[in-house]
Scaffold this motif. Structure first.
Motif, PDB file in Angstrom:
ATOM      1  N   GLU A 225       0.855  -1.195   0.000  1.00  0.00           N
ATOM      2  CA  GLU A 225       0.000   0.000   0.000  1.00  0.00           C
ATOM      3  C   GLU A 225       0.888   1.241   0.000  1.00  0.00           C
ATOM      4  N   GLN A 226       0.286   2.359  -0.383  1.00  0.00           N
ATOM      5  CA  GLN A 226       1.012   3.621  -0.323  1.00  0.00           C
ATOM      6  C   GLN A 226       0.892   4.190   1.091  1.00  0.00           C
ATOM      7  N   VAL A 227       1.944   4.885   1.516  1.00  0.00           N
ATOM      8  CA  VAL A 227       1.864   5.627   2.770  1.00  0.00           C
ATOM      9  C   VAL A 227       1.266   6.985   2.421  1.00  0.00           C
ATOM     10  N   VAL A 228       0.064   7.259   2.916  1.00  0.00           N
ATOM     11  CA  VAL A 228      -0.550   8.534   2.534  1.00  0.00           C
ATOM     12  C   VAL A 228      -0.794   9.406   3.755  1.00  0.00           C
ATOM     13  N   GLU A 229      -0.555  10.648   3.588  1.00  0.00           N
ATOM     14  CA  GLU A 229      -0.949  11.598   4.630  1.00  0.00           C
ATOM     15  C   GLU A 229      -1.314  12.928   3.981  1.00  0.00           C
ATOM     16  N   ASP A 230      -2.220  13.586   4.584  1.00  0.00           N
ATOM     17  CA  ASP A 230      -2.644  14.910   4.129  1.00  0.00           C
ATOM     18  C   ASP A 230      -3.017  14.940   2.652  1.00  0.00           C
ATOM     19  N   VAL A 231      -3.940  14.050   2.258  1.00  0.00           N
ATOM     20  CA  VAL A 231      -4.400  14.057   0.866  1.00  0.00           C
ATOM     21  C   VAL A 231      -5.435  15.158   0.699  1.00  0.00           C
ATOM     22  N   ARG A 232      -5.280  15.922  -0.365  1.00  0.00           N
ATOM     23  CA  ARG A 232      -6.188  17.049  -0.620  1.00  0.00           C
ATOM     24  C   ARG A 232      -7.157  16.735  -1.756  1.00  0.00           C
ATOM     25  N   CYS A 233      -8.313  17.324  -1.699  1.00  0.00           N
ATOM     26  CA  CYS A 233      -9.307  17.148  -2.760  1.00  0.00           C
ATOM     27  C   CYS A 233      -8.867  17.911  -4.008  1.00  0.00           C
ATOM     28  N   PRO A 234      -8.884  17.249  -5.176  1.00  0.00           N
ATOM     29  CA  PRO A 234      -8.475  17.946  -6.398  1.00  0.00           C
ATOM     30  C   PRO A 234      -9.476  19.013  -6.822  1.00  0.00           C
ATOM     31  N   GLY A 235     -10.707  18.982  -6.246  1.00  0.00           N
ATOM     32  CA  GLY A 235     -11.715  19.977  -6.616  1.00  0.00           C
ATOM     33  C   GLY A 235     -11.599  21.246  -5.785  1.00  0.00           C
ATOM     34  N   CYS A 236     -11.718  21.101  -4.436  1.00  0.00           N
ATOM     35  CA  CYS A 236     -11.773  22.289  -3.585  1.00  0.00           C
ATOM     36  C   CYS A 236     -10.506  22.498  -2.777  1.00  0.00           C
ATOM     37  N   GLY A 237      -9.607  21.513  -2.774  1.00  0.00           N
ATOM     38  CA  GLY A 237      -8.361  21.656  -2.039  1.00  0.00           C
ATOM     39  C   GLY A 237      -8.486  21.395  -0.547  1.00  0.00           C
ATOM     40  N   GLY A 238      -9.681  21.016  -0.119  1.00  0.00           N
ATOM     41  CA  GLY A 238      -9.889  20.709   1.301  1.00  0.00           C
ATOM     42  C   GLY A 238      -9.365  19.325   1.643  1.00  0.00           C
ATOM     43  N   PRO A 239      -9.276  19.013   2.949  1.00  0.00           N
ATOM     44  CA  PRO A 239      -8.777  17.696   3.354  1.00  0.00           C
ATOM     45  C   PRO A 239      -9.718  16.573   2.909  1.00  0.00           C
ATOM     46  N   ALA A 240      -9.107  15.471   2.412  1.00  0.00           N
ATOM     47  CA  ALA A 240      -9.900  14.353   1.910  1.00  0.00           C
ATOM     48  C   ALA A 240      -9.951  13.254   2.958  1.00  0.00           C
ATOM     49  N   GLN A 241     -10.927  12.356   2.784  1.00  0.00           N
ATOM     50  CA  GLN A 241     -11.043  11.218   3.692  1.00  0.00           C
ATOM     51  C   GLN A 241     -10.953   9.917   2.913  1.00  0.00           C
ATOM     52  N   VAL A 242     -10.483   8.861   3.625  1.00  0.00           N
ATOM     53  CA  VAL A 242     -10.435   7.541   2.981  1.00  0.00           C
ATOM     54  C   VAL A 242     -11.840   6.957   2.955  1.00  0.00           C
ATOM     55  N   LYS A 243     -12.278   6.550   1.779  1.00  0.00           N
ATOM     56  CA  LYS A 243     -13.620   5.997   1.665  1.00  0.00           C
ATOM     57  C   LYS A 243     -13.579   4.470   1.653  1.00  0.00           C
ATOM     58  N   GLU A 244     -12.670   3.920   0.820  1.00  0.00           N
ATOM     59  CA  GLU A 244     -12.571   2.464   0.702  1.00  0.00           C
ATOM     60  C   GLU A 244     -11.125   2.060   0.494  1.00  0.00           C
ATOM     61  N   ARG A 245     -10.844   0.768   0.703  1.00  0.00           N
ATOM     62  CA  ARG A 245      -9.504   0.244   0.435  1.00  0.00           C
ATOM     63  C   ARG A 245      -9.605  -0.941  -0.522  1.00  0.00           C
ATOM     64  N   PRO A 246      -9.928  -0.708  -1.777  1.00  0.00           N
ATOM     65  CA  PRO A 246     -10.060  -1.834  -2.726  1.00  0.00           C
ATOM     66  C   PRO A 246      -8.688  -2.445  -3.041  1.00  0.00           C
ATOM     67  N   VAL A 247      -8.650  -3.767  -3.181  1.00  0.00           N
ATOM     68  CA  VAL A 247      -7.397  -4.450  -3.533  1.00  0.00           C
ATOM     69  C   VAL A 247      -7.420  -4.775  -5.027  1.00  0.00           C
ATOM     70  N   VAL A 248      -6.411  -4.295  -5.750  1.00  0.00           N
ATOM     71  CA  VAL A 248      -6.321  -4.562  -7.194  1.00  0.00           C
ATOM     72  C   VAL A 248      -5.065  -5.388  -7.440  1.00  0.00           C
ATOM     73  N   ARG A 249      -5.199  -6.461  -8.223  1.00  0.00           N
ATOM     74  CA  ARG A 249      -4.047  -7.353  -8.444  1.00  0.00           C
ATOM     75  C   ARG A 249      -3.378  -7.088  -9.780  1.00  0.00           C
ATOM     76  N   TYR A 250      -2.055  -7.098  -9.766  1.00  0.00           N
ATOM     77  CA  TYR A 250      -1.246  -6.877 -10.968  1.00  0.00           C
ATOM     78  C   TYR A 250      -0.282  -8.045 -11.155  1.00  0.00           C
ATOM     79  N   VAL A 251       0.086  -8.229 -12.427  1.00  0.00           N
ATOM     80  CA  VAL A 251       1.095  -9.242 -12.748  1.00  0.00           C
ATOM     81  C   VAL A 251       2.461  -8.609 -12.504  1.00  0.00           C
TER      82      VAL A 251
END
Ligand SMILES: [Zn+2]
Length: 417
Positions: free
Chosen positions: A23-49
């Protein structure tokens, strides 16, 4: 992974497969629309080769972050955080696996082989190779810096499905540096001329020689868009034409003598392979066999004459002195045009007459000396991989990776988002 801000969560063996979860280490993610603080909604797992480890196919399970913006009235609802270092968008291979696959396929392995090693679908590998190959070719700006002699060559391209429709492409090659410059989806004068015309002036200014098969369209292209380049008939094509003439005579005489096409025991059928071989490559035994088979099957000596004409044309190419070579070709032309000559040879004589100066230019340029045949082998291999592509662009990229001599070191710094 060895990537900054990427954390390994677990490492798991699943039967023969190995799965790495990150997983990525994330902190202080901002909304690309309004620039306000974002929240984690889901943690989907995607598999790659991923790249295989000690021969075991490997999967990368990326536990992603789907973010949301809590701000009332903000038009942005949710988005997934990406990281091109792990995997590009729309690519089912991790970035490191995609680059590895691009090198593998680009240096000659088949897509199927690579797909089998990665234990994934053919299309998954092909899509990744096309994506990274295109990016590499666009970024590798120094690839064509040295070109001073180009060659235009017609290539057939057969599309998969659609009743195997055959299209024609033009291969533009650097005949000195032995590299395919580009492949154009047409053999028409206007399109090939337009492509050359839009190249940078510095590049066009460096082109001193233009090699061609004996095609009017390509000759016209050079005359109009590269008027200062000397046109040179490619020796490979000229000798191939003389060989075709020889073969036409042989088949006609065969038919006239025996009333049917060549069969195993017919002398003119047995001799066919000896005829196309260069005279200097015949041992004494083969040379004797050639003579006696022709005595049996060629009473009018027409095949023998066509054979001499072909060898004489090869002598023209082997002659070092340009004036001597020109005299030789002049004599050969006159010889072929004699009324007593078989019609096939007269036709060859007319072709020599038409392209005379451009044939002689070979001795001024020597551009296509030696490497031509190797270049032609390369083109043939490309023609072989040209079968079964659904779209021209995929074929073009594969061919350029394979025969365009890209700088593979550039691939390391390529970013596909
Ligand atoms: Zn927002």
């Amino acid at each position: 992974m060895g990537l900054k801000d990427v954390r390994v969560l677990q490492y798991e063996r699943r039967g023969p497969d190995v799965e790495l979860m990150v997983e990525q280490v994330v902190e202080d993610v901002r909304c690309p629309g309004c620039g306000g603080p974002a929240q984690v909604k889901e943690r989907p797992v995607v598999r790659y080769v991923d790249l295989p480890v000690y021969g075991a196919p490997m999967r990368l399970a990326w536990r992603k972050h789907r973010m949301r913006c809590p701000q009332p009235g903000c038009p942005v609802r949710s988005w997934v955080l990406s990281d091109h270092r792990i995997a590009a968008k729309n690519c089912l291979l991790t970035t490191r696996a995609a680059k590895w696959a691009t090198v593998q396929v680009g240096t000659g392995r088949t897509v199927s082989e690579v797909a089998s090693e990665l234990d994934c679908d053919w299309h998954t590998v092909n899509d990744a190779v096309t994506t990274y190959g295109r990016a590499l070719l666009a970024a590798d700006r120094k690839r064509l810096n040295r070109t001073s002699a180009i060659g235009l060559d017609e290539t057939a391209f057969v599309k998969a499905g659609a009743r195997n429709r055959k299209d024609y492409a033009t291969t533009v090659a650097d005949v000195d540096n032995h590299q395919i410059i580009d492949i154009l989806p047409s053999r028409d004068y206007a399109e090939v001329a337009a492509w050359i015309d839009k190249q940078p002036p510095a590049w066009k200014g460096r082109i001193r020689f233009g090699a061609l098969d004996m095609s009017d369209a390509y000759a016209a292209v050079y005359s109009v868009v590269l008027p200062n380049a000397a046109q040179v008939v490619d020796p490979f094509h000229a000798v191939a034409l003389a060989n075709r003439c020889l073969d036409d005579v042989r088949r006609r005489v065969q038919n006239e003598q025996l009333g049917h096409r060549g069969r195993r025991d017919d002398p003119l059928f047995q001799v066919r392979r000896l005829l196309v071989r260069g005279e200097e490559r015949l041992g004494p035994e083969a040379a004797g066999r050639l003579v006696s088979l022709l005595e049996l099957g060629d009473p009018g000596a027409e095949v023998a004459i066509a054979y001499r004409v072909k060898e004489r044309l090869r002598d023209f190419y082997a002659t070092a002195d340009p004036d001597e070579a020109r005299t030789l070709l002049e004599e050969l032309k006159r010889h072929c045009l004699k009324r007593a000559m078989p019609p096939e040879i007269q036709k060859l004589g007319r072709t020599i007459r038409k392209w005379f100066d451009k044939l002689c230019n070979y001795h001024l340029a020597k551009v296509t000396n030696g490497p031509t045949e190797a270049l032609n082998n390369l083109v043939k291999r490309i023609k072989r991989i040209g079968f079964g592509f659904r779209n021209f662009e995929n074929y073009r990229i594969r061919a350029l990776l394979y025969a365009g001599k890209p700088n593979w070191r550039v691939l390391g710094s390529i970013v596909v988002r």
